[in-house]
Design an enzyme around this catalytic site. Sequence first.
Site, PDB file in Angstrom:
ATOM      1  N   GLU A  81       0.819  -1.219   0.000  1.00 34.57           N
ATOM      2  CA  GLU A  81       0.000   0.000   0.000  1.00 34.57           C
ATOM      3  C   GLU A  81       0.854   1.270   0.000  1.00 34.57           C
ATOM      4  O   GLU A  81       1.647   1.501   0.917  1.00 34.57           O
ATOM      5  CB  GLU A  81      -0.928   0.001   1.236  1.00 34.57           C
ATOM      6  CG  GLU A  81      -1.855   1.212   1.231  1.00 34.57           C
ATOM      7  CD  GLU A  81      -3.011   1.110   2.218  1.00 34.57           C
ATOM      8  OE1 GLU A  81      -3.428  -0.013   2.571  1.00 34.57           O
ATOM      9  OE2 GLU A  81      -3.491   2.176   2.643  1.00 34.57           O
ATOM     10  N   LYS A 259      -8.019  -0.265  11.058  1.00 35.76           N
ATOM     11  CA  LYS A 259      -7.403  -0.775   9.817  1.00 35.76           C
ATOM     12  C   LYS A 259      -6.149   0.045   9.512  1.00 35.76           C
ATOM     13  O   LYS A 259      -5.116  -0.475   9.105  1.00 35.76           O
ATOM     14  CB  LYS A 259      -8.410  -0.700   8.665  1.00 35.76           C
ATOM     15  CG  LYS A 259      -7.933  -1.352   7.370  1.00 35.76           C
ATOM     16  CD  LYS A 259      -7.115  -0.429   6.470  1.00 35.76           C
ATOM     17  CE  LYS A 259      -6.711  -1.143   5.182  1.00 35.76           C
ATOM     18  NZ  LYS A 259      -5.833  -0.312   4.352  1.00 35.76           N
ATOM     19  N   ASP A 275       3.230 -13.921  11.991  1.00 33.54           N
ATOM     20  CA  ASP A 275       1.919 -14.307  11.477  1.00 33.54           C
ATOM     21  C   ASP A 275       0.970 -13.092  11.534  1.00 33.54           C
ATOM     22  O   ASP A 275       0.465 -12.730  12.602  1.00 33.54           O
ATOM     23  CB  ASP A 275       1.414 -15.469  12.354  1.00 33.54           C
ATOM     24  CG  ASP A 275       0.078 -16.024  11.913  1.00 33.54           C
ATOM     25  OD1 ASP A 275      -0.659 -15.325  11.201  1.00 33.54           O
ATOM     26  OD2 ASP A 275      -0.231 -17.156  12.320  1.00 33.54           O
ATOM     27  N   HIS A 373      -2.117  10.771  -1.075  1.00 28.90           N
ATOM     28  CA  HIS A 373      -2.170   9.376  -1.475  1.00 28.90           C
ATOM     29  C   HIS A 373      -2.033   9.260  -2.997  1.00 28.90           C
ATOM     30  O   HIS A 373      -1.264   8.443  -3.496  1.00 28.90           O
ATOM     31  CB  HIS A 373      -3.509   8.783  -1.018  1.00 28.90           C
ATOM     32  CG  HIS A 373      -3.600   7.314  -1.209  1.00 28.90           C
ATOM     33  ND1 HIS A 373      -2.972   6.421  -0.367  1.00 28.90           N
ATOM     34  CD2 HIS A 373      -4.232   6.581  -2.131  1.00 28.90           C
ATOM     35  CE1 HIS A 373      -3.220   5.208  -0.776  1.00 28.90           C
ATOM     36  NE2 HIS A 373      -3.987   5.266  -1.850  1.00 28.90           N
TER      37      HIS A 373
HETATM   38  C1  MEV Z   1      -6.256   3.543   4.600  1.00 37.95           C
HETATM   39  O1  MEV Z   1      -5.529   2.379   4.273  1.00 37.95           O
HETATM   40  C2  MEV Z   1      -6.258   3.789   6.097  1.00 37.95           C
HETATM   41  C3  MEV Z   1      -7.137   4.938   6.599  1.00 37.95           C
HETATM   42  O2  MEV Z   1      -8.463   4.777   6.093  1.00 37.95           O
HETATM   43  C4  MEV Z   1      -7.128   4.905   8.102  1.00 37.95           C
HETATM   44  C5  MEV Z   1      -8.115   5.849   8.769  1.00 37.95           C
HETATM   45  O3  MEV Z   1      -9.142   6.183   8.162  1.00 37.95           O
HETATM   46  O4  MEV Z   1      -7.862   6.184   9.942  1.00 37.95           O
HETATM   47  C6  MEV Z   1      -6.641   6.283   6.087  1.00 37.95           C
END
Ligand code: MEV
Length: 419
Positions: A81, A259, A275, A373
């Site tokens: 990513e 996430k 893992d 991004h």
């Molecule tokens: C993207 O991989 C992760 C984010 O969505 C985390 C977040 O929203 O805090 C930018």
Amino acid sequence: MSTRIPGFYNLLPEERLSQIAKATNLTDKELEIIKGNKGFSVKEADRMIENVIGYMPIPLGIAVNFKINNKDAFIPMATEEPSVVAAASNAAKYAYDSGGFTTSYSGAIMRGQIQITEVKDPYGALAKVYENKREILQLCNKQDPTLVSLGGGAKNLEVHVIDGPTKKMVVVHLFVDTKDAMGANAVNTMAEAVAPLLEKITNGKVVLRILSNLADQRIVRARATFQDPFNDNKEAMNKFMDAYELAMIDPYRAATHNKGIMNGISSVVLASGNDTRAVEAGAHAYASRLGTYRSLTHWEKGENHSIIGTIELPLAVGLIGGATTSHPVAKLATKIMQVETAEELASNIASVGLAQNFAALRVLASEGIQQGHMRLHARNLALMAGAKDNQIDKVIELAAKQGKFKFDDIKKIVKALSY
Ligand code: MEV
């Protein structure tokens, strides 16, 4: 050794590697392994899993600017990513001068579960298991004399009577100190070995004998003060706090918030050959332990426009066994980090998770993530749009000049260059 390398991002991959090699004493042979020239072969892959036909390369980057428990540490991150490594490095910069990250570790205790069904008197069985605790733990420890000689092994047990949808069952939890190993093999071997004895004691039938990934006795906490991240802009600071608050009360937001944390955590877990699924399962289960799924981090306003962040999560990672020992690149990742114990590795991983969350909230609460991004993603987009290798830098330069990073914009630039 300092991890503050201004402009690290602008170097070529071989220049970056050469700086890391100098700082962490990598040999020429090790450099070839990291570059992928003599690294992971199909033969090695074939020893690791079944039905091998090849392997899947993932980029390995280094996050800079990390100081963890007063020691500078380069952080290897394996991820597909874009933005993740840059975001972690950038966030760590804000914490560096105020002391970096400070961590604590609860120890490496893993749980193994043995499920016993068809028990006529579950509470009587519960009592009998406790009466025989010493014999049960002794039998567990017979399975792993090496772990015991290192001070680890089965230390305690707990018995639960569980109300299933149709029946009561007894579940024995073994508590095993796995020291510097992740410990799944040690725990599962003990759980299987002790099952016949537990059937005898309880007069029941054992079904499951397996470790629990909710490693709530293997908790790492990390803390850092991020210095004036909004240049004294109170509104931006308040938006950051609002974003955090939503993740404390709303599982829909908390899932995305966590996430983002796992973007950092899983990258280091993968780079170190550990893992990722075990760590992810543990983190998400721990995030729900109070009844609602919520943020793994907390954020508080500090002095002089600073923000204090803390993270708390289970991290079942080790340096012994499995890919951590057999994968040539994973071994070098831990060498680069200069970690010698599971505690040090877990401390680094938790710190990266905290930094990653800071970076995400900071950008989400201000300009949003898409601009940065897309800029970092522009290389991929240029390739997808058919740019040749020698055109990519030019495409990015032109896109930056125009401030346009959407796929359609990149396509137009590539087309114009190709005429
Ligand atoms: C993207 O991989 C992760 C984010 O969505 C985390 C977040 O929203 O805090 C930018």
